[in-house]
Design a protein around this motif. Structure first.
Motif, PDB file in Angstrom:
ATOM      1  N   PRO A   1      29.382  36.233  35.234  1.00 46.95           N
ATOM      2  CA  PRO A   1      28.694  37.092  36.210  1.00 46.95           C
ATOM      3  C   PRO A   1      29.655  38.030  36.911  1.00 46.95           C
ATOM      4  N   ASN A   2      29.246  39.216  37.117  1.00 48.37           N
ATOM      5  CA  ASN A   2      30.067  40.205  37.799  1.00 48.37           C
ATOM      6  C   ASN A   2      29.976  39.997  39.307  1.00 48.37           C
ATOM      7  N   GLN A   3      31.034  39.455  39.824  1.00 54.03           N
ATOM      8  CA  GLN A   3      31.074  39.095  41.230  1.00 54.03           C
ATOM      9  C   GLN A   3      30.969  40.328  42.126  1.00 54.03           C
ATOM     10  N   VAL A   4      31.395  41.451  41.612  1.00 55.46           N
ATOM     11  CA  VAL A   4      31.349  42.679  42.408  1.00 55.46           C
ATOM     12  C   VAL A   4      29.892  43.085  42.649  1.00 55.46           C
ATOM     13  N   ALA A   5      29.132  43.099  41.595  1.00 54.33           N
ATOM     14  CA  ALA A   5      27.714  43.463  41.725  1.00 54.33           C
ATOM     15  C   ALA A   5      26.985  42.438  42.594  1.00 54.33           C
ATOM     16  N   LYS A   6      27.321  41.191  42.349  1.00 51.65           N
ATOM     17  CA  LYS A   6      26.719  40.118  43.116  1.00 51.65           C
ATOM     18  C   LYS A   6      26.976  40.313  44.614  1.00 51.65           C
ATOM     19  N   SER A   7      28.232  40.619  44.931  1.00 50.17           N
ATOM     20  CA  SER A   7      28.591  40.807  46.331  1.00 50.17           C
ATOM     21  C   SER A   7      27.820  41.960  46.949  1.00 50.17           C
ATOM     22  N   LEU A   8      27.627  42.975  46.159  1.00 53.08           N
ATOM     23  CA  LEU A   8      26.957  44.161  46.702  1.00 53.08           C
ATOM     24  C   LEU A   8      25.549  43.784  47.162  1.00 53.08           C
ATOM     25  N   VAL A   9      24.849  43.017  46.347  1.00 48.65           N
ATOM     26  CA  VAL A   9      23.486  42.688  46.752  1.00 48.65           C
ATOM     27  C   VAL A   9      23.439  41.533  47.755  1.00 48.65           C
ATOM     28  N   SER A  10      24.286  40.556  47.578  1.00 47.22           N
ATOM     29  CA  SER A  10      24.208  39.413  48.490  1.00 47.22           C
ATOM     30  C   SER A  10      24.877  39.693  49.825  1.00 47.22           C
ATOM     31  N   ARG A  11      25.652  40.741  49.871  1.00 47.02           N
ATOM     32  CA  ARG A  11      26.384  41.111  51.076  1.00 47.02           C
ATOM     33  C   ARG A  11      27.352  40.031  51.514  1.00 47.02           C
ATOM     34  N   GLU A  12      27.835  39.290  50.582  1.00 50.94           N
ATOM     35  CA  GLU A  12      28.964  38.408  50.886  1.00 50.94           C
ATOM     36  C   GLU A  12      29.868  38.361  49.666  1.00 50.94           C
ATOM     37  N   THR A  13      31.170  38.271  49.930  1.00 56.76           N
ATOM     38  CA  THR A  13      32.113  38.336  48.812  1.00 56.76           C
ATOM     39  C   THR A  13      32.683  36.972  48.455  1.00 56.76           C
ATOM     40  N   ARG A  14      32.478  36.015  49.305  1.00 52.64           N
ATOM     41  CA  ARG A  14      33.133  34.718  49.133  1.00 52.64           C
ATOM     42  C   ARG A  14      34.638  34.901  48.943  1.00 52.64           C
ATOM     43  N   ALA A  15      35.183  35.738  49.776  1.00 51.97           N
ATOM     44  CA  ALA A  15      36.628  35.951  49.810  1.00 51.97           C
ATOM     45  C   ALA A  15      37.066  35.951  51.270  1.00 51.97           C
ATOM     46  N   ILE A  16      38.196  35.329  51.523  1.00 49.92           N
ATOM     47  CA  ILE A  16      38.732  35.286  52.885  1.00 49.92           C
ATOM     48  C   ILE A  16      40.117  35.913  52.862  1.00 49.92           C
ATOM     49  N   GLY A  17      40.382  36.773  53.805  1.00 51.57           N
ATOM     50  CA  GLY A  17      41.697  37.387  53.895  1.00 51.57           C
ATOM     51  C   GLY A  17      42.657  36.525  54.702  1.00 51.57           C
ATOM     52  N   LEU A  18      43.862  36.391  54.188  1.00 48.95           N
ATOM     53  CA  LEU A  18      44.892  35.645  54.922  1.00 48.95           C
ATOM     54  C   LEU A  18      46.068  36.578  55.149  1.00 48.95           C
ATOM     55  N   ILE A  19      46.413  36.777  56.396  1.00 45.57           N
ATOM     56  CA  ILE A  19      47.522  37.682  56.708  1.00 45.57           C
ATOM     57  C   ILE A  19      48.688  36.901  57.285  1.00 45.57           C
ATOM     58  N   LEU A  20      49.799  36.933  56.562  1.00 39.63           N
ATOM     59  CA  LEU A  20      51.010  36.255  57.022  1.00 39.63           C
ATOM     60  C   LEU A  20      51.978  37.296  57.536  1.00 39.63           C
ATOM     61  N   THR A  21      52.885  36.864  58.398  1.00 38.28           N
ATOM     62  CA  THR A  21      53.876  37.823  58.881  1.00 38.28           C
ATOM     63  C   THR A  21      54.979  37.998  57.854  1.00 38.28           C
ATOM     64  N   ASP A  22      55.086  37.002  56.950  1.00 35.09           N
ATOM     65  CA  ASP A  22      56.323  36.963  56.191  1.00 35.09           C
ATOM     66  C   ASP A  22      56.224  35.760  55.262  1.00 35.09           C
ATOM     67  N   MET A  23      56.691  35.894  54.037  1.00 35.91           N
ATOM     68  CA  MET A  23      56.566  34.735  53.154  1.00 35.91           C
ATOM     69  C   MET A  23      57.880  33.998  52.923  1.00 35.91           C
ATOM     70  N   GLN A  24      58.932  34.401  53.622  1.00 38.19           N
ATOM     71  CA  GLN A  24      60.186  33.682  53.417  1.00 38.19           C
ATOM     72  C   GLN A  24      60.171  32.353  54.162  1.00 38.19           C
ATOM     73  N   ASN A  25      59.385  32.281  55.190  1.00 41.45           N
ATOM     74  CA  ASN A  25      59.342  31.074  55.993  1.00 41.45           C
ATOM     75  C   ASN A  25      58.505  29.994  55.284  1.00 41.45           C
ATOM     76  N   PRO A  26      59.162  28.900  54.898  1.00 42.43           N
ATOM     77  CA  PRO A  26      58.460  27.882  54.119  1.00 42.43           C
ATOM     78  C   PRO A  26      57.217  27.351  54.813  1.00 42.43           C
ATOM     79  N   ILE A  27      57.234  27.325  56.117  1.00 42.82           N
ATOM     80  CA  ILE A  27      56.069  26.749  56.772  1.00 42.82           C
ATOM     81  C   ILE A  27      54.860  27.658  56.575  1.00 42.82           C
ATOM     82  N   LEU A  28      55.100  28.942  56.540  1.00 37.87           N
ATOM     83  CA  LEU A  28      53.987  29.867  56.320  1.00 37.87           C
ATOM     84  C   LEU A  28      53.473  29.775  54.889  1.00 37.87           C
ATOM     85  N   THR A  29      54.375  29.603  53.949  1.00 33.67           N
ATOM     86  CA  THR A  29      53.896  29.494  52.572  1.00 33.67           C
ATOM     87  C   THR A  29      53.200  28.161  52.362  1.00 33.67           C
ATOM     88  N   ASN A  30      53.640  27.133  53.057  1.00 39.91           N
ATOM     89  CA  ASN A  30      52.910  25.876  52.969  1.00 39.91           C
ATOM     90  C   ASN A  30      51.487  26.060  53.492  1.00 39.91           C
TER      91      ASN A  30
END
Lengths: 342, 342
Positions: free
Chosen positions: B51-80
DNA sequence: CCCGGTTGTATTAACGTTCGCCCTGAGACA
DNA sequence: TGTCTCAGGGCGAACGTTAATACAACCGGG
């Protein structure tokens, strides 16, 4: 999608233009006069309009998203790669979709399908088993742009990687050249079907005319510092003689050094330890780690270029290209001449 | 999207049913008889339909995707945290969109907008400046589900985090209690507007009735092991007296210990070092690091639950809830009684 | 035999964009 | 005045899916 915000239609209604004109204006079409464009843009700002990338993707048939599949995020070198890839892709206007297979083939397949369903324009993959790539080859045969981040010279799939075989060979060769004759290998890869590093270890022995002792080959239960610690415990308790250990990544090596510290084994006087990947934690360890370099910048730069290049080939993928970078050995404090050779 | 693969329409044509029937059948609608369903599913498999998730998202108005914003990936605790979040979301059928702000406010804003354009259903954010959250509050006011991963008690935004203030206070208190009177603080956060740890450091001093010496407050040029090393260099060369150092993360602390090793300062005999976050590299360092715990599992579990919960509230967000977890002090080998107190 | 209710399937419209094409009006030119 | 050109803008369809509704055939009951 949360209350989806303003649409083109809303901007159109606010300005009195048609949806189409608004769309063109926001994309700076030359067909729209400057003042119309400015009025439309002002209205869009006012409504806090952001183009719906989902709808856009549906019509343009591209998502400007690339999937990145890691085996595991505890390994700093993988997270360094992830960060570098993400930044390079972001600079080119791509979003990174990211997943970990958690060292599990089924998960890997599931993640690939998830990305395929989301119509990621391409994928960058650290495959779990370097020799078991049918599922990925199938992708490629379906004209899907994929670039592997470990090299398999005859998989028929694009790849960019360090030459792990050569790196392992250099590391082992260094130990042999400094007089070590019984060198333990702590390697979780070969049991999982990733034999490159063990191959390098063996070939260095062969080149030096020194036999490999199978009892010095240890399979740790993972790739972390702690598993390195326990692998060393296993090795020591096996009561076999050895004067050096080559661990297939820095984390394992650091665990080994910790074990030595706790059990009064002096590194490097009593035991030489060599790691792999050149992570910061090894470079700045209390006993700086001798290790094999990993060129994150070049790898990610080549891999990103390549996958974007494959995407640009609208009509069929070009022949696969496999790039293997030659790693350097970095001799630091954790390795020294064998006592017997001094 | 690479040659987009089979669509519902293709399956329909192959089976002779309409697109709609195919869609229903593939989703196991009770309205479709079993043998019809099986025939359709077989055809879908044969075509390798996804199934094309893009088309699905367009009609269902949800993407089932969550954005995660880190400050930096060198810090092991953040990558954990990143790995843990990704796995928990994947288990619930969500994909993680991921980006690093690279400790840069503009990037952070850009990334948030990128996720918003992609209609991520919600976001998890490590904000760069804990006190400068207007852009995130605006999101929330727009009914966008956001959960911060650092706690600001009165930002009016949901958050799940360790109580950094309390953690820093415990760490400092431990040093004070073991007789240290001049404790250096290596902290990159407060200069960037994240004063929690310095606050904890100060409050512990105050509670003990011991003044803070400003000349012992060092701002490292980053959060990495190497910057810890150079911060220590700065501190030593300033020629002020001190018997302990509290670094605001394990990487910095490890860099400090490396510096000590190279300059014949004995840890913990000559100098006590305390870190923050309890990473594996600290726990298994040659000199095991005294540090403050970070409960990755609980944090991510609460944060993921919360953001999914916010998403489930179709009609307006509930009042924000801020959860702060009390960290533990883990005393290991890098800290000891002050020489003067022995 | 007609009516109402199932059962299985098809038709239509939406989701928010972009793209190709068409329309209108004004000025240029013969 | 009639025709052409061009600038400015609108209309409709398409992308692949789902949801709401419509329809057709069959069934049993009165």
């Amino acid at each position: 999608m949360p209350k989806s915000g303003a649409r083109l239609k809303d901007v159109a209604e606010l300005t009195g233009f048609s949806v189409n004109t608004v769309s063109l204006a926001l994309r700076d079409s030359p067909r729209i006069p400057d003042d119309t464009r400015d009025r439309i843009k002002a209205a869009a700002d006012q409504l806090n309009y952001l183009p719906n990338q989902v709808a856009k993707s549906l019509v343009s048939r591209e998502t400007r998203a690339i999937g990145l599949i890691l085996t595991d995020m505890q390994n700093p070198i993988l997270t360094n790669v992830a960060q570098s890839v993400e930044r390079k892709l972001a600079a080119r206007g791509y979003t990174t979709l990211f997943a970990t297979s958690n060292n599990n083939q089924e998960e890997e397949v599931r993640m690939i399908d998830a990305f395929r369903a989301r119509r990621a324009d391409g994928m960058l993959i650290f495959p779990f088993r370097h020799g078991d790539l049918d599922h990925i080859r199938r992708l490629r045969n379906n004209n899907y742009p994929v670039v592997l981040l470990v090299g398999d010279l005859d998989a028929g799939i694009d790849a960019v990687s360090m030459d792990e075989r050569a790196g392992a060979s250099k590391a082992t060769g260094h130990l042999l050249a400094t007089g070590h004759r019984r060198i333990a290998l702590i390697d979780g890869g070969s049991a999982l079907g990733n034999p490159e590093k063990m191959d390098g270890y063996r070939s260095a022995h062969q080149a030096a005319g020194i036999p490999v002792c199978d009892e010095l080959l240890i399979n740790p239960a993972g790739h972390s510092v702690e598993t390195g610690y326990w692998a060393m415990d296993l090795l020591v308790k096996s009561r076999h003689d050895f004067s050096a250990v080559f661990a297939t990544n820095d984390s394992l090596a650091l665990g080994i050094i910790r074990y030595c510290k706790k059990h009064a084994i002096k590194v490097p006087e009593d035991l030489s330890v060599v790691g792999f990947d050149n992570t910061e934690f090894g470079a700045f360890a209390e006993t700086a780690l001798t290790t094999v370099s990993y060129d994150v910048e070049r790898i990610t730069s080549l891999a990103v270029d390549r996958v974007l290049d494959l995407i640009a080939h609208k009509t069929g993928l070009p022949d696969p290209r496999i790039i293997q970078l030659e790693p350097d050995l970095l001799v630091r404090e954790s390795s020294a001449k064998a006592a017997s050779a001094q």
